[in-house]
Design a protein around this motif. Structure first.
Motif, PDB file in Angstrom:
ATOM      1  N   ASP A 109     -40.326  18.042  -2.611  1.00  0.00           N
ATOM      2  CA  ASP A 109     -39.330  17.882  -3.317  1.00  0.00           C
ATOM      3  C   ASP A 109     -39.536  18.298  -4.771  1.00  0.00           C
ATOM      4  O   ASP A 109     -38.849  19.210  -5.342  1.00  0.00           O
ATOM      5  CB  ASP A 109     -38.639  16.495  -3.375  1.00  0.00           C
ATOM      6  N   LYS A 110     -40.853  17.653  -5.292  1.00  0.00           N
ATOM      7  CA  LYS A 110     -41.163  17.984  -6.628  1.00  0.00           C
ATOM      8  C   LYS A 110     -41.349  19.619  -6.644  1.00  0.00           C
ATOM      9  O   LYS A 110     -41.084  19.995  -7.764  1.00  0.00           O
ATOM     10  CB  LYS A 110     -42.368  17.035  -6.834  1.00  0.00           C
TER      11      LYS A 110
ATOM     12  N   GLN B 115     -24.873  12.297   5.332  1.00  0.00           N
ATOM     13  CA  GLN B 115     -25.649  12.813   6.663  1.00  0.00           C
ATOM     14  C   GLN B 115     -25.861  14.300   6.249  1.00  0.00           C
ATOM     15  O   GLN B 115     -26.613  14.978   6.737  1.00  0.00           O
ATOM     16  CB  GLN B 115     -24.626  12.640   7.848  1.00  0.00           C
ATOM     17  N   LYS B 116     -24.684  14.972   5.737  1.00  0.00           N
ATOM     18  CA  LYS B 116     -25.101  16.385   5.155  1.00  0.00           C
ATOM     19  C   LYS B 116     -26.230  16.480   4.274  1.00  0.00           C
ATOM     20  O   LYS B 116     -27.051  17.809   4.568  1.00  0.00           O
ATOM     21  CB  LYS B 116     -23.753  16.884   4.738  1.00  0.00           C
ATOM     22  N   TRP B 117     -26.717  15.716   3.435  1.00  0.00           N
ATOM     23  CA  TRP B 117     -27.567  15.769   2.637  1.00  0.00           C
ATOM     24  C   TRP B 117     -29.034  15.641   3.287  1.00  0.00           C
ATOM     25  O   TRP B 117     -29.837  16.476   2.858  1.00  0.00           O
ATOM     26  CB  TRP B 117     -27.585  14.693   1.419  1.00  0.00           C
ATOM     27  N   GLU B 118     -29.123  14.737   4.052  1.00  0.00           N
ATOM     28  CA  GLU B 118     -30.188  14.635   4.874  1.00  0.00           C
ATOM     29  C   GLU B 118     -30.542  15.562   5.639  1.00  0.00           C
ATOM     30  O   GLU B 118     -31.765  16.189   5.674  1.00  0.00           O
ATOM     31  CB  GLU B 118     -30.318  13.138   5.589  1.00  0.00           C
ATOM     32  N   ASP B 119     -29.530  16.166   6.551  1.00  0.00           N
ATOM     33  CA  ASP B 119     -29.891  17.277   7.304  1.00  0.00           C
ATOM     34  C   ASP B 119     -30.271  18.515   6.606  1.00  0.00           C
ATOM     35  O   ASP B 119     -31.075  19.157   7.191  1.00  0.00           O
ATOM     36  CB  ASP B 119     -28.595  17.680   8.168  1.00  0.00           C
ATOM     37  N   GLY B 120     -29.409  18.735   5.484  1.00  0.00           N
ATOM     38  CA  GLY B 120     -29.970  20.145   4.934  1.00  0.00           C
ATOM     39  C   GLY B 120     -31.441  19.870   4.390  1.00  0.00           C
ATOM     40  O   GLY B 120     -31.903  20.944   4.256  1.00  0.00           O
ATOM     41  N   LYS B 121     -31.597  18.803   3.664  1.00  0.00           N
ATOM     42  CA  LYS B 121     -32.978  18.594   3.123  1.00  0.00           C
ATOM     43  C   LYS B 121     -34.002  19.035   4.160  1.00  0.00           C
ATOM     44  O   LYS B 121     -35.129  19.641   3.994  1.00  0.00           O
ATOM     45  CB  LYS B 121     -33.207  17.260   2.466  1.00  0.00           C
ATOM     46  N   ARG B 122     -33.860  18.124   5.385  1.00  0.00           N
ATOM     47  CA  ARG B 122     -34.629  18.365   6.422  1.00  0.00           C
ATOM     48  C   ARG B 122     -34.758  19.777   6.841  1.00  0.00           C
ATOM     49  O   ARG B 122     -36.117  20.491   6.803  1.00  0.00           O
ATOM     50  CB  ARG B 122     -34.399  17.333   7.745  1.00  0.00           C
ATOM     51  N   GLU B 123     -33.789  20.705   7.112  1.00  0.00           N
ATOM     52  CA  GLU B 123     -33.772  21.899   7.561  1.00  0.00           C
ATOM     53  C   GLU B 123     -34.662  22.937   6.343  1.00  0.00           C
ATOM     54  O   GLU B 123     -35.369  23.845   6.672  1.00  0.00           O
ATOM     55  CB  GLU B 123     -32.378  22.404   7.677  1.00  0.00           C
TER      56      GLU B 123
ATOM     57  N   ALA C 277     -31.991  28.576  -4.247  1.00  0.00           N
ATOM     58  CA  ALA C 277     -30.336  28.888  -4.109  1.00  0.00           C
ATOM     59  C   ALA C 277     -29.961  27.826  -3.164  1.00  0.00           C
ATOM     60  O   ALA C 277     -29.060  27.133  -3.254  1.00  0.00           O
ATOM     61  CB  ALA C 277     -30.251  30.228  -3.605  1.00  0.00           C
ATOM     62  N   GLU C 278     -30.832  27.732  -2.063  1.00  0.00           N
ATOM     63  CA  GLU C 278     -30.582  26.840  -1.320  1.00  0.00           C
ATOM     64  C   GLU C 278     -30.615  25.271  -1.603  1.00  0.00           C
ATOM     65  O   GLU C 278     -29.745  24.383  -1.306  1.00  0.00           O
ATOM     66  CB  GLU C 278     -31.250  26.925   0.194  1.00  0.00           C
ATOM     67  N   TRP C 279     -31.778  25.023  -2.294  1.00  0.00           N
ATOM     68  CA  TRP C 279     -31.820  23.823  -2.979  1.00  0.00           C
ATOM     69  C   TRP C 279     -30.743  23.423  -3.981  1.00  0.00           C
ATOM     70  O   TRP C 279     -30.166  22.366  -3.937  1.00  0.00           O
ATOM     71  CB  TRP C 279     -33.044  23.628  -3.530  1.00  0.00           C
ATOM     72  N   TYR C 280     -30.003  24.407  -4.732  1.00  0.00           N
ATOM     73  CA  TYR C 280     -28.900  24.369  -5.680  1.00  0.00           C
ATOM     74  C   TYR C 280     -27.557  23.749  -4.763  1.00  0.00           C
ATOM     75  O   TYR C 280     -27.022  22.998  -5.200  1.00  0.00           O
ATOM     76  CB  TYR C 280     -28.642  25.506  -6.323  1.00  0.00           C
ATOM     77  N   ARG C 281     -27.639  24.542  -3.739  1.00  0.00           N
ATOM     78  CA  ARG C 281     -26.463  24.171  -2.787  1.00  0.00           C
ATOM     79  C   ARG C 281     -26.409  22.530  -2.272  1.00  0.00           C
ATOM     80  O   ARG C 281     -25.765  21.835  -2.211  1.00  0.00           O
ATOM     81  CB  ARG C 281     -26.312  24.852  -1.629  1.00  0.00           C
ATOM     82  N   LEU C 282     -27.916  22.176  -2.119  1.00  0.00           N
ATOM     83  CA  LEU C 282     -28.315  20.760  -1.822  1.00  0.00           C
ATOM     84  C   LEU C 282     -27.727  19.656  -2.882  1.00  0.00           C
ATOM     85  O   LEU C 282     -27.553  18.476  -2.893  1.00  0.00           O
ATOM     86  CB  LEU C 282     -29.529  20.613  -1.065  1.00  0.00           C
ATOM     87  N   ASP C 283     -28.268  20.394  -4.019  1.00  0.00           N
ATOM     88  CA  ASP C 283     -27.873  19.439  -5.501  1.00  0.00           C
ATOM     89  C   ASP C 283     -26.371  19.182  -5.336  1.00  0.00           C
ATOM     90  O   ASP C 283     -26.043  18.095  -5.925  1.00  0.00           O
ATOM     91  CB  ASP C 283     -28.555  20.161  -6.716  1.00  0.00           C
ATOM     92  N   LYS C 284     -25.610  20.221  -5.231  1.00  0.00           N
ATOM     93  CA  LYS C 284     -24.343  20.074  -5.421  1.00  0.00           C
ATOM     94  C   LYS C 284     -23.844  18.720  -4.315  1.00  0.00           C
ATOM     95  O   LYS C 284     -22.993  17.911  -4.593  1.00  0.00           O
ATOM     96  CB  LYS C 284     -23.325  21.205  -5.061  1.00  0.00           C
ATOM     97  N   ILE C 285     -24.357  19.015  -2.992  1.00  0.00           N
ATOM     98  CA  ILE C 285     -23.986  17.866  -2.008  1.00  0.00           C
ATOM     99  C   ILE C 285     -24.555  16.551  -2.628  1.00  0.00           C
ATOM    100  O   ILE C 285     -23.857  15.374  -2.605  1.00  0.00           O
ATOM    101  CB  ILE C 285     -24.667  18.128  -0.643  1.00  0.00           C
ATOM    102  N   ASN C 286     -25.711  16.404  -3.178  1.00  0.00           N
ATOM    103  CA  ASN C 286     -26.161  15.213  -3.803  1.00  0.00           C
ATOM    104  C   ASN C 286     -25.385  14.639  -4.960  1.00  0.00           C
ATOM    105  O   ASN C 286     -25.215  13.367  -5.144  1.00  0.00           O
ATOM    106  CB  ASN C 286     -27.689  15.517  -4.166  1.00  0.00           C
TER     107      ASN C 286
END
Length: 731
Positions: free
Chosen positions: A511-512, A489-497, A269-278
Motif C-alpha cells: 500500500d505504501k 466489500q468492493k474496496w477489499e476485493d479491489g485492493k486484493r486483486e 490509475a487502478e489505485w485512483y479508482r480504489l481511492d474513489k471507492i475508499n
C-alpha cells in the motif's frame, strides 16, 4: 470650596453610584483598578465638563472616550458643593451633542445657571466664574497624580510642563517688580501667529509641518506593502532553492525507475479508482455516525418535549387577554360597590324642613310682631305698616325655603339617575367580563393568570424544541440501505486483486509503495519542473533586487518622517508653552495686579524646607544658562534640579503646587479642594512621614481627597492622631 457629594449616572465603572465627602481630609483607600483615578477624574469632569479648553472649535477632552460607559445610556452626573456659605448642586450631561449643565441653590431650589451667560463656544463656564480658575490650571495645580514606570512619556511631558511653569513663576520671584503683561501677551500672541495657531494655516510652519507629516505618513503606509512584498519574495526564493534540490534528487531517482514508470502509472490509475471507492466509503461512515448522533439528539428532544408539553398551548395574546380580564373584573367590582354605596346614601338624604307655623327667622319675626302690637296703641296706620312688613318677612322667607328644597330634590334625583345609568353600564360590562372568564374556564379548565403564564412559558419552550427538531430532521443525511456493506466489500476485493495483479512486476507492491510520489511523476515531468523552477528563481532574484533598491528609498522617507515629526513635536511643545504662559500670565493679571513675588516666594520656600527636611529652602530660575536650581540653606550653594533624585524632584513639584494652591486661595478668598491620586506611592517612609503632618495642617483650611492603594498613609495618620474621614467606593 467643599465638595459634599457626587452622584455618577454613568462615568467609567461607576453606574448610578453616590459617594459622600466631609470637610477636611478624606482618605480613599482601595486596591489598584478599583476606581480611585476614575473617581477623581469624574469629579473634575462634573466641575469643568468634557470639552478641551483654549480652542475655538469644540473638541472632546483627551480623557473623554476612555471614561464613556459601554452599557449605560447616560454619561455624566451631579455634584453638591458649598462655596462662600452657599450650597449648590451642579448637574452635567457629558454626551457629545447633548451637553447640558444646570446649577441650583440647594436650600432655595432656585435655578442659577441662567445667571451665567454663554461664551463663543456656547459654554456657561460656571465653575470657572465661581472659582476664577480655568480647568487646566486647576488640573495642573490642585489635581496631583502619581508617576508610573509605564507612563514614562506622560511623566516627561509633565516634567517639561512643570519646569516651564516653574520658570514663568520664578521669573516673577527673581524680578521682584511688577510685570507689564500687556506687551508680553502681545508678543506671545505674535509668536503663535507666526507659528500658526491651527492646522489649517498651510502657509505657517505649524500647518506646513502637519501637511508634510501627513503626506509622508501616506507614502510610508503605501510603502509598507513593499516591505511585506520584499520579505515574501525572500521567503519564496528560499523555498524555490529547496524545491530545486528536491527536484534534482527526485530526477536521479526517476532516472533509475524510468523502465518501471509505465507499470507504476497503470497501477496508479487502478489505485485512483480504489481511492474513489475508499473516499465514498469514508463519506458513508461519517454520514452514518452523524445520523446516529442526530437520532439520539432527536430522541432526547422528543422526551423533553413530552415532559414540557402543557395541557393547552398559549400565545402572548392569550396571556395578555387573561391578565386584562382579571384586572377589569376587579376594577368593575370596586366601581359597582362604590356607586351602590353612593346611590344608597343619596336616597337616604333629605333636606331639612320647618313646620308651616314656624318662621324661618324667628327672632326678627317676633320682634316685628311685638312692634306691631305696640304700635296699635299709638297709631293704626303705623300698626298696619308694621303688620304688613311682618307678614312680608314671614311669607318671602317661606317661599325661598320651599324653592331651595325643590331645587335640592331635583339635583339629588338627577345625581341618582346618572349614577344608576353608570351603574347599569358597569354591571353590563362586568357581566361581559365574567362571561369571558367563564369561557376561559370552560375552554382550558382555568382562568388563573399564573397557570396561564406557566403554560405560556412551557409553550415557548416546546416551540423552541420543535424548531430544533425540525432543524435536526433537515440535517439528517439520506442513506441507502446496504450501501456501506457494498462499498466495503468492493474496496477489499479491489485492493486484493490489485496487489495480486502487480506483485512480482517490480519488487513487492504494498500500500505504501503504491501511494509513493516516486511512482506518480515521470522523468520528463520532473525535468520540466526543474526548468520552470530555474526560471522562477531568476525572476525572484530580479524582483528582489528591485525591491531592495526601493527599501533604501523607504528608509530615507522614514528618516525624513522622523525629522518632520521631531520638528512638529518641538513646535507643539513651544506652542503649548506659549499658550500656558499666556494663561498663567492672564490668570495672574486678573487675580492680582501687583507684585506677587514676595508672597509666593515665602509660601513656596516654607513648603520646600518642610518636605525636604530643611535640606533645600527655595528654587531659583537662572536664565543665563544654569537653568532651574535649588538652594542649600547651610552653605547657600545652588544645586541644579536635574541632579536631584526622582523622589526629591517629586517633593519639589508637590511643594510648588501646594504653594500655588495656597497663594491662589489666599488671593481669591476661596479655599480650593485638593485632589491627590496616589501621589505618594513612590515616597519612602521618611518622606511620607514628613509630608503627612503638612497635609493634616493644610486640611484645616482646604478639603483634601487623598486616594491611595496602600494602608501605610492611614496607619501613619493614626499614629499622628490626625483626624481624617475614610471614604468607601462601594455604595
Amino acid at each position: 470650596m467643599i465638595i459634599e457629594r457626587v452622584h455618577f449616572q454613568g462615568f467609567g465603572r461607576f453606574q448610578d453610584q453616590t459617594i459622600q465627602f466631609q470637610p477636611g481630609l478624606n482618605v480613599i483607600q482601595a486596591p489598584n483598578e478599583s476606581g480611585k483615578s476614575t473617581l477623581l477624574q469624574g469629579i473634575f469632569a462634573l466641575m469643568y465638563g468634557g470639552v478641551q479648553e483654549g480652542r475655538r472649535v469644540r473638541r472632546e477632552a483627551d480623557w473623554y472616550s476612555g471614561y464613556r460607559p459601554w452599557i449605560a445610556q447616560q454619561y455624566g452626573g451631579e455634584i453638591d458643593y458649598t462655596l462662600q456659605n452657599t450650597s449648590y448642586r451642579l448637574v452635567r450631561n457629558l454626551i457629545k451633542g447633548r451637553e447640558q449643565e444646570q446649577l441650583w441653590n440647594r436650600l432655595t431650589g432656585e435655578e442659577l445657571h441662567h445667571h451665567f451667560s454663554f461664551d463663543q463656544r456656547k459654554e456657561r463656564k460656571i465653575i470657572e466664574t465661581q472659582l476664577g480658575l480655568s480647568g487646566e490650571l486647576f488640573q495642573r495645580t490642585a489635581y496631583i497624580a502619581s508617576y508610573s514606570d509605564t507612563g514614562s512619556l506622560s511623566y516627561k511631558q509633565e516634567k517639561k510642563w512643570q519646569l516651564k511653569l516653574t520658570e514663568k513663576l520664578n521669573s516673577l520671584l527673581d524680578q521682584g517688580d511688577e510685570v507689564e503683561l500687556t506687551s508680553v501677551l502681545g508678543y506671545l500672541d505674535e509668536q503663535l501667529n507666526e507659528m500658526g495657531k491651527t492646522e489649517n494655516a498651510k502657509q505657517k510652519p505649524f500647518g506646513m509641518l502637519i501637511e508634510k507629516q501627513q503626506k509622508l505618513s501616506e507614502e510610508l503606509e503605501k510603502e509598507q506593502e513593499t516591505q511585506a512584498e520584499c520579505l515574501q519574495t525572500r521567503v519564496d526564493l528560499q523555498k524555490l532553492w529547496r524545491e530545486k534540490e528536491q527536484l534534482e534528487q527526485e530526477y536521479q531517482v526517476l532516472s533509475v525507475q524510468h523502465q518501471r514508470i509505465s507499470i507504476a502509472l497503470q497501477c496508479k490509475a487502478e489505485w485512483y479508482r480504489l481511492d474513489k471507492i475508499n473516499a465514498a466509503l469514508e463519506e458513508w461512515e461519517v454520514a452514518n455516525r452523524k445520523q446516529i448522533a442526530l437520532q439520539d439528539k432527536i430522541y432526547q428532544l422528543e422526551e423533553k418535549k413530552k415532559l414540557l408539553e402543557p395541557p393547552f398551548r398559549m400565545q402572548m395574546e392569550d396571556l395578555e387577554e387573561c391578565n386584562g380580564l382579571h384586572y377589569q373584573h376587579q376594577t368593575f367590582e370596586k366601581r359597582i360597590a362604590q356607586l351602590e354605596h353612593q346611590i344608597h346614601e343619596e336616597e337616604q338624604m333629605s333636606p331639612p324642613t320647618l313646620p308651616w307655623w314656624k318662621p324661618v327667622y324667628p327672632f326678627l319675626t317676633y320682634i316685628a310682631l311685638f312692634l306691631t302690637g305696640s304700635s296699635l296703641f299709638y297709631s293704626t296706620i303705623l300698626g298696619f305698616v308694621l303688620g304688613t312688613t311682618t307678614f312680608f318677612l314671614y311669607t318671602v322667607s317661606k317661599v325661598i325655603q320651599e324653592w331651595n328644597r325643590k331645587h335640592y330634590n331635583q339635583s339629588r334625583l338627577w345625581s341618582i339617575q346618572t349614577n344608576r345609568k353608570l351603574l347599569e353600564q358597569y354591571q353590563l360590562e362586568h357581566k361581559v367580563c365574567k362571561e369571558r372568564l367563564e369561557w376561559w374556564q370552560q375552554r382550558v379548565g382555568t382562568n388563573d393568570p399564573s397557570i396561564i403564564r406557566k403554560w405560556w412559558d412551557q409553550t415557548q419552550q416546546v416551540e423552541k424544541i420543535e424548531w430544533e427538531l425540525d432543524s435536526l430532521t433537515r440535517e439528517q443525511p439520506i442513506l441507502k440501505k446496504g450501501e456501506g456493506k457494498y462499498l466495503r466489500q468492493k474496496w477489499e476485493d479491489g485492493k486484493r486483486e490489485l496487489i495480486t495483479k502487480y506483485k512480482g512486476a517490480f519488487c513487492d507492491i504494498t500500500d505504501k509503495q503504491v501511494d509513493s510520489e516516486s511512482l506518480v511523476l515521470s522523468r520528463e515531468t520532473v525535468h520540466k519542473s526543474m526548468q520552470l523552477n530555474s526560471m522562477q528563481i531568476g525572476e525572484k532574484q530580479n524582483s528582489l533586487q528591485e525591491l531592495e533598491s526601493r527599501l533604501k528609498e523607504i528608509e530615507q522617507l522614514h528618516m525624513e518622517w522622523e525629522r518632520v515629526s521631531s520638528e512638529l513635536e518641538r513646535v507643539k511643545e513651544e506652542k503649548e508653552a506659549i499658550r500656558v504662559a499666556q494663561e498663567v500670565l492672564q490668570e495672574a493679571y486678573r487675580s492680582r495686579q501687583g507684585n506677587v513675588a514676595p508672597i509666593l516666594q515665602q509660601i513656596s520656600s516654607s513648603w520646600i524646607r518642610t518636605v525636604t527636611n530643611k535640606r533645600y529652602d527655595c528654587l531659583f530660575a537662572d536664565f543665563t544658562g544654569d537653568g532651574l536650581s535649588a538652594r542649600i540653606p547651610e552653605t547657600g550653594r545652588k544645586e541644579k534640579i536635574d541632579q536631584l533624585s526622582t523622589g526629591t524632584l517629586m517633593q519639589m513639584v508637590f511643594a510648588l503646587k501646594m504653594s500655588i494652591v495656597q497663594y491662589i486661595s489666599s488671593e481669591s478668598n476661596q479655599q480650593l479642594p485638593i485632589l491627590l491620586d496616589d501621589c505618594f506611592v513612590y515616597y519612602d517612609s521618611d518622606r511620607l512621614a514628613s509630608i503627612l503632618p503638612l497635609i493634616g495642617k493644610l486640611s484645616q483650611t482646604h478639603q483634601i481627597l487623598l486616594c491611595t492603594c496602600h494602608t501605610r498613609e492611614m496607619e501613619q495618620l493614626n499614629q499622628l492622631r490626625q483626624t481624617y474621614h475614610a471614604v468607601s467606593l462601594i455604595s
